[in-house]
Design a protein around this motif. Structure first.
Motif, PDB file in Angstrom:
ATOM      1  N   SER A  13       0.834  -1.206   0.000  1.00  0.00           N
ATOM      2  CA  SER A  13       0.000   0.000   0.000  1.00  0.00           C
ATOM      3  C   SER A  13       0.864   1.250   0.000  1.00  0.00           C
ATOM      4  CB  SER A  13      -0.907   0.022   1.230  1.00  0.00           C
ATOM      5  OG  SER A  13      -1.396  -1.256   1.486  1.00  0.00           O
ATOM      6  N   ILE A  14       1.929   1.247   0.836  1.00  0.00           N
ATOM      7  CA  ILE A  14       2.812   2.409   0.886  1.00  0.00           C
ATOM      8  C   ILE A  14       3.425   2.654  -0.487  1.00  0.00           C
ATOM      9  CG2 ILE A  14       4.935   3.337   1.873  1.00  0.00           C
ATOM     10  CD1 ILE A  14       4.327   1.882   4.416  1.00  0.00           C
ATOM     11  N   SER A  15       3.812   1.570  -1.141  1.00  0.00           N
ATOM     12  CA  SER A  15       4.408   1.694  -2.462  1.00  0.00           C
ATOM     13  C   SER A  15       3.454   2.379  -3.422  1.00  0.00           C
ATOM     14  CB  SER A  15       4.757   0.316  -3.020  1.00  0.00           C
ATOM     15  OG  SER A  15       5.854  -0.197  -2.352  1.00  0.00           O
ATOM     16  N   LEU A  16       2.193   2.011  -3.315  1.00  0.00           N
ATOM     17  CA  LEU A  16       1.200   2.586  -4.221  1.00  0.00           C
ATOM     18  C   LEU A  16       1.110   4.094  -4.018  1.00  0.00           C
ATOM     19  CD1 LEU A  16      -0.578   1.207  -6.300  1.00  0.00           C
ATOM     20  CD2 LEU A  16      -2.478   1.461  -4.712  1.00  0.00           C
ATOM     21  N   ILE A  17       1.145   4.514  -2.732  1.00  0.00           N
ATOM     22  CA  ILE A  17       1.101   5.951  -2.456  1.00  0.00           C
ATOM     23  C   ILE A  17       2.351   6.618  -3.020  1.00  0.00           C
ATOM     24  CG2 ILE A  17       1.062   7.698  -0.639  1.00  0.00           C
ATOM     25  CD1 ILE A  17      -0.351   5.573   1.108  1.00  0.00           C
ATOM     26  N   GLY A  18       3.516   6.034  -2.726  1.00  0.00           N
ATOM     27  CA  GLY A  18       4.771   6.609  -3.191  1.00  0.00           C
ATOM     28  C   GLY A  18       4.799   6.742  -4.698  1.00  0.00           C
ATOM     29  N   ASN A  19       4.157   5.795  -5.354  1.00  0.00           N
ATOM     30  CA  ASN A  19       4.178   5.779  -6.803  1.00  0.00           C
ATOM     31  C   ASN A  19       3.329   6.888  -7.410  1.00  0.00           C
ATOM     32  OD1 ASN A  19       5.521   4.405  -8.747  1.00  0.00           O
ATOM     33  ND2 ASN A  19       3.817   3.072  -9.253  1.00  0.00           N
ATOM     34  N   SER A  20       2.396   7.427  -6.606  1.00  0.00           N
ATOM     35  CA  SER A  20       1.447   8.364  -7.199  1.00  0.00           C
ATOM     36  C   SER A  20       1.683   9.801  -6.751  1.00  0.00           C
ATOM     37  CB  SER A  20       0.014   7.931  -6.859  1.00  0.00           C
ATOM     38  OG  SER A  20      -0.080   7.619  -5.500  1.00  0.00           O
ATOM     39  N   VAL A  21       2.830  10.075  -6.109  1.00  0.00           N
ATOM     40  CA  VAL A  21       3.130  11.465  -5.746  1.00  0.00           C
ATOM     41  C   VAL A  21       4.231  12.012  -6.648  1.00  0.00           C
ATOM     42  CG1 VAL A  21       2.416  11.246  -3.365  1.00  0.00           C
ATOM     43  CG2 VAL A  21       4.775  10.760  -3.999  1.00  0.00           C
ATOM     44  N   GLN A  22       4.454  13.310  -6.568  1.00  0.00           N
ATOM     45  CA  GLN A  22       5.465  13.956  -7.391  1.00  0.00           C
ATOM     46  C   GLN A  22       6.479  14.657  -6.510  1.00  0.00           C
ATOM     47  OE1 GLN A  22       5.788  13.687 -10.557  1.00  0.00           O
ATOM     48  NE2 GLN A  22       3.873  12.620 -10.984  1.00  0.00           N
ATOM     49  N   ILE A  23       7.677  14.828  -7.045  1.00  0.00           N
ATOM     50  CA  ILE A  23       8.748  15.450  -6.269  1.00  0.00           C
ATOM     51  C   ILE A  23       8.344  16.860  -5.829  1.00  0.00           C
ATOM     52  CG2 ILE A  23      11.096  16.372  -6.404  1.00  0.00           C
ATOM     53  CD1 ILE A  23      11.761  14.068  -8.275  1.00  0.00           C
ATOM     54  N   TYR A  24       7.769  17.647  -6.770  1.00  0.00           N
ATOM     55  CA  TYR A  24       7.448  19.033  -6.423  1.00  0.00           C
ATOM     56  C   TYR A  24       6.253  19.127  -5.473  1.00  0.00           C
ATOM     57  CZ  TYR A  24       4.640  18.001 -10.556  1.00  0.00           C
ATOM     58  OH  TYR A  24       3.831  17.398 -11.458  1.00  0.00           O
ATOM     59  N   PHE A  25       5.579  17.975  -5.237  1.00  0.00           N
ATOM     60  CA  PHE A  25       4.490  17.962  -4.255  1.00  0.00           C
ATOM     61  C   PHE A  25       5.007  17.603  -2.867  1.00  0.00           C
ATOM     62  CE2 PHE A  25       1.285  15.290  -2.070  1.00  0.00           C
ATOM     63  CZ  PHE A  25       0.374  16.287  -1.778  1.00  0.00           C
ATOM     64  N   ILE A  26       5.785  16.525  -2.781  1.00  0.00           N
ATOM     65  CA  ILE A  26       6.263  16.133  -1.455  1.00  0.00           C
ATOM     66  C   ILE A  26       7.465  16.957  -1.023  1.00  0.00           C
ATOM     67  CG2 ILE A  26       5.429  13.766  -1.150  1.00  0.00           C
ATOM     68  CD1 ILE A  26       8.014  12.843  -2.434  1.00  0.00           C
ATOM     69  N   GLY A  27       8.178  17.553  -1.974  1.00  0.00           N
ATOM     70  CA  GLY A  27       9.353  18.357  -1.625  1.00  0.00           C
ATOM     71  C   GLY A  27       9.016  19.445  -0.607  1.00  0.00           C
ATOM     72  N   PRO A  28       8.109  20.367  -0.960  1.00  0.00           N
ATOM     73  CA  PRO A  28       7.739  21.431  -0.015  1.00  0.00           C
ATOM     74  C   PRO A  28       7.150  20.887   1.281  1.00  0.00           C
ATOM     75  CG  PRO A  28       6.988  21.951  -2.231  1.00  0.00           C
ATOM     76  CD  PRO A  28       7.496  20.555  -2.282  1.00  0.00           C
ATOM     77  N   LEU A  29       6.343  19.808   1.179  1.00  0.00           N
ATOM     78  CA  LEU A  29       5.782  19.202   2.391  1.00  0.00           C
ATOM     79  C   LEU A  29       6.901  18.720   3.306  1.00  0.00           C
ATOM     80  CD1 LEU A  29       2.742  17.019   1.251  1.00  0.00           C
ATOM     81  CD2 LEU A  29       2.751  19.207   2.453  1.00  0.00           C
ATOM     82  N   ALA A  30       7.901  18.060   2.710  1.00  0.00           N
ATOM     83  CA  ALA A  30       9.000  17.523   3.506  1.00  0.00           C
ATOM     84  C   ALA A  30       9.794  18.649   4.147  1.00  0.00           C
ATOM     85  CB  ALA A  30       9.904  16.659   2.623  1.00  0.00           C
ATOM     86  N   ILE A  31       9.997  19.738   3.386  1.00  0.00           N
ATOM     87  CA  ILE A  31      10.723  20.878   3.963  1.00  0.00           C
ATOM     88  C   ILE A  31       9.942  21.429   5.154  1.00  0.00           C
ATOM     89  CG2 ILE A  31      11.533  23.229   3.556  1.00  0.00           C
ATOM     90  CD1 ILE A  31      11.990  22.424   0.639  1.00  0.00           C
ATOM     91  N   ALA A  32       8.641  21.592   4.965  1.00  0.00           N
ATOM     92  CA  ALA A  32       7.810  22.139   6.042  1.00  0.00           C
ATOM     93  C   ALA A  32       7.877  21.251   7.281  1.00  0.00           C
ATOM     94  CB  ALA A  32       6.369  22.268   5.557  1.00  0.00           C
ATOM     95  N   LEU A  33       7.814  19.935   7.063  1.00  0.00           N
ATOM     96  CA  LEU A  33       7.751  19.014   8.201  1.00  0.00           C
ATOM     97  C   LEU A  33       9.128  18.814   8.836  1.00  0.00           C
ATOM     98  CD1 LEU A  33       6.063  17.058   9.895  1.00  0.00           C
ATOM     99  CD2 LEU A  33       6.626  15.280   8.237  1.00  0.00           C
ATOM    100  N   PHE A  34      10.101  18.377   8.050  1.00  0.00           N
ATOM    101  CA  PHE A  34      11.370  17.945   8.630  1.00  0.00           C
ATOM    102  C   PHE A  34      12.325  19.102   8.918  1.00  0.00           C
ATOM    103  CE2 PHE A  34      10.039  14.063   6.346  1.00  0.00           C
ATOM    104  CZ  PHE A  34       9.902  13.248   7.460  1.00  0.00           C
TER     105      PHE A  34
END
Lengths: 353, 327
Positions: B147-168
């Motif tokens: 299931s995690i793989s499926l999620i990972g497969n359907s996101v984009q770098i420019y989408f999770i990039g800013p999220l990751a910066i905000a979080l981490f």
């Protein structure tokens, strides 16, 4: 049959104790369509120095039952019931660790298709040396020497250099020899040969069978030879069980089975072998139809639908009642011994000679 | 093995020469006149254009220009206008008339670090997850990982990039924001600045690799030679890693070889997301400014990188599968 049986170390408690004893073995696979009863109440015995031939067509449970002896089935989708006792050690339900200690050491298997059965990624020598190192604790160097020795033993020329070859650099016959070397590297007491010669041409086939016989004379190994080739059985086996639909339908010495078979299925098997001495215009007699489904086996005799002689049995018993296999020499069939004798003499024998 | 490698390297040199030739010809086949581009917008005087052509050497035969260009890359050259351009010489940028190589030299470490670091991240995470799923085949971990793989497969770098910066970076403060590496003088800071970009970049890849690895392993575990190894009494772990993984690794490496182009593509998007200054941003700007020499240089460097990595992949493949080595 004249091969000496190795005397048991220590004292055998009863004279009925056999080296390998399979009792009421059931192997069932859970599939999406239901439970496949691949082996349905199999029993046989085997002593040291003897060769047991298991004959039957594809899907009769030959390989499945022998995989069970090695404990190779995936426990997640396989149910195994009954008892397999190897030299007093119970195999069914034994721990993975126990099985690993036995496999390749006390019991070994020779597989059919040596091209896929050997790993393409490692040298033949390494694959032979691996179980030797694991089971005897030998050093890498000693194991390599042992691999060379085994390759020489099974008749590979220049074993010193061929030991570093990969399986794809070997011919089919040489790969099968390497396979045998791998199975025998730890001097196992039981060797299961699963159609060891099916993929080979006839001359190589004879060499491989001779090799197995020689090695057996040397070490007193017990051999189970799985095959659908009665010619191979005639050459090598002492005793024979005929399997059909996951069960033994006939049991006897090799002479019994080939000269005076009792079960109509065994008659059919013998009748479908081409003979050089037979007139060329007499057609071969294949067994009509195909084996019953292992998902929903019929309640009666599994061979009934293909049997030409079921009308000789009164009260439709072949359809309603499962024939039992008597202990010792015998067959699982509702025909009376007299009927079997008459039918064989009158209808089958003339066709076989 | 040595013969195999020699053959591959010779083949690669031929391929690179062809790529350079095609790239160079593109320069002239394109509708835009290089002299016009170099001159700028308000430049219609034919005399000025003619003098630019002479200064750039555009009046020489095309093959001679190509020869000079290629020689310049390896031994440096004197430009037609008399300026000295040391090796490796890619000429001058149209945009700012600066030499191209110093600019590239300044920027390629970012892209290369991202490509290598990102690949390492998704290979370790993806293959690792796939192996665990295959080991636990059919159990809970296997299903969760799928299931995690499926999620990972359907996101984009420019989408999770800013999220990751905000979080981490901003909220948790566990990781540093992305920064351009300078391995020579600040290796540790370089590493810190690359962890988050590499991880983010790896997400879109590792989901694919974990699924591929899992199915390859499951397939391998069903092979006959695995059964043989078990019949020899080899332990489950030994069989899993020595026999099944060996077979799966060959296929994983093949997939990786095919993915190399996307890896560099991913590195470029990651640069943009984390505002890093690598070749990706450089080439995008070059295209926008119609800076032909810069585009050519980036293209050649990218092609060289991919060809070199492909040789490494081939060599790894040959190491794993003896049948390739001897073919």
């Amino acid at each position: 049959m004249t091969i000496m049986t190795k005397p048991e170390a220590g004292s055998a408690p009863q004279d009925t104790e056999h080296f390998l004893s399979v009792r009421d073995l059931y192997v069932q696979f859970a599939t999406e369509d239901g439970t496949v009863k691949a082996v349905d109440g199999l029993s046989f015995d085997l002593d040291r120095g003897r060769t047991l031939g298991i004959v039957g067509e594809s899907g009769s449970g030959k390989s499945v039952s022998n995989m069970a002896i090695l404990g190779l089935h995936n426990p997640r989708n396989t149910t195994i019931k009954g008892s397999i006792s190897l030299d007093g050690q119970e195999i069914v339900g034994a721990s993975d660790k126990t099985l690993q200690r036995l496999r390749g050491n006390k019991m070994a298997m020779i597989f059919q298709d040596s091209l896929t059965a050997l790993s393409p990624y490692y040298t033949v020598g390494r694959q032979i040396a691996e179980p030797y190192m694991k089971h005897t604790g030998a050093s890498k160097k000693a194991a390599r020497a042992r691999a060379v020795e085994m390759l020489a033993k099974v008749g590979i020329p220049h074993p010193q250099s061929r030991v570093d070859d990969y399986p794809h650099q070997f011919s089919g016959g040489m790969r099968q020899r390497a396979m045998i070397a791998m199975a025998l590297v730890c001097d196992p007491d039981l060797v299961i040969a699963d159609e060891p010669t099916t993929a080979l041409d006839v001359t190589v086939q004879a060499q491989i069978l001779d090799l197995l016989k020689d090695l057996q004379q040397e070490t007193g190994t017990a051999i189970i030879l799985i095959t659908h080739d009665l010619g191979v059985i005639a050459d090598t086996a002492d005793d024979v069980v005929v399997m059909y639909s996951g069960r033994v339908v006939e049991r006897g010495s090799v002479r019994d089975i080939l000269k005076t078979p009792e079960h109509p299925y065994a008659w059919g098997l013998l009748g479908s072998i081409p003979r050089l001495s037979a007139p060329v215009d007499v057609p071969l007699m294949p067994i009509p139809g195909s084996p019953p489904s292992l998902l929903n086996p019929p309640p009666g005799c599994p061979f009934e639908a293909r049997c030409a002689f079921s009308e000789h049995v009164p009260d439709n018993r072949c359809v309603t009642e499962r024939p039992l296999l008597p202990p010792g020499r015998g067959s699982a069939c509702h025909l009376t011994p007299e009927q079997k004798q008459t039918l064989f003499d009158e209808q089958i024998k003339p066709r076989l000679s | 093995m040595l013969r195999f490698l020699t053959r591959r390297v010779l083949g690669a040199i031929v391929i690179l020469l062809l790529i350079s030739l095609v790239t160079y010809l593109l320069f002239f086949v394109l509708p835009a006149d290089p002299a016009q581009l170099a001159c700028g917008k308000n430049c219609s005087d034919p005399n000025i254009l003619q003098s630019i052509r002479e200064r750039m050497g555009l009046n020489q035969p095309i093959l001679e220009q190509y020869w000079n260009f290629m020689r310049g890359i390896f031994v440096g050259r004197k430009m037609p206008d008399g300026q000295n351009c040391p090796a490796p010489c890619f000429g001058y940028s149209f945009a700012d008339s600066q030499m191209i190589w110093p600019e590239l030299k300044d920027r390629y470490p970012t892209t290369l670090s991202l490509a290598v670091g990102g690949s390492a991240a998704f290979l370790i995470i993806g293959v690792g997850l796939g192996l665990m799923a295959a080991w636990q085949q059919g159990k809970t971990f296997d299903r969760v990982a799928s299931s995690i793989s499926l999620i990972g497969n359907s996101v984009q770098i420019y989408f999770i990039g800013p999220l990751a910066i905000a979080l981490f970076v901003n909220n948790l403060g566990w990781l540093h924001n992305g920064s351009d590496p300078d391995w020579g003088s600040h290796p540790l800071a370089s590493l810190n600045g690359l962890i988050l970009p590499c991880l983010v970049m790896s997400v879109i890849f590792w989901s694919n690799y974990s699924r591929q690895t899992r199915s390859l392993m499951v397939e391998q575990l069903g092979e006959d030679h695995i059964r043989t190894a078990r019949a020899k009494g080899m332990g489950s772990k030994y069989v899993f890693f020595r026999y099944a993984l060996r077979g799966a690794a060959a296929s994983i490496i093949t997939i990786f070889g095919i993915d190399l182009g996307s890896v560099f593509g991913g590195a470029i998007i990651t640069e943009a997301t984390f505002n890093l200054h690598g070749l990706g941003m450089l080439s995008v700007q070059a295209v926008a400014k119609e800076d032909l020499p810069m585009e050519m240089a980036v293209m050649l460097i990218g092609a060289t990188a991919i060809v070199v990595f492909n040789i490494i992949v081939d060599a790894a493949y040959a190491l794993i599968d003896p049948r390739i080595r001897l073919a």
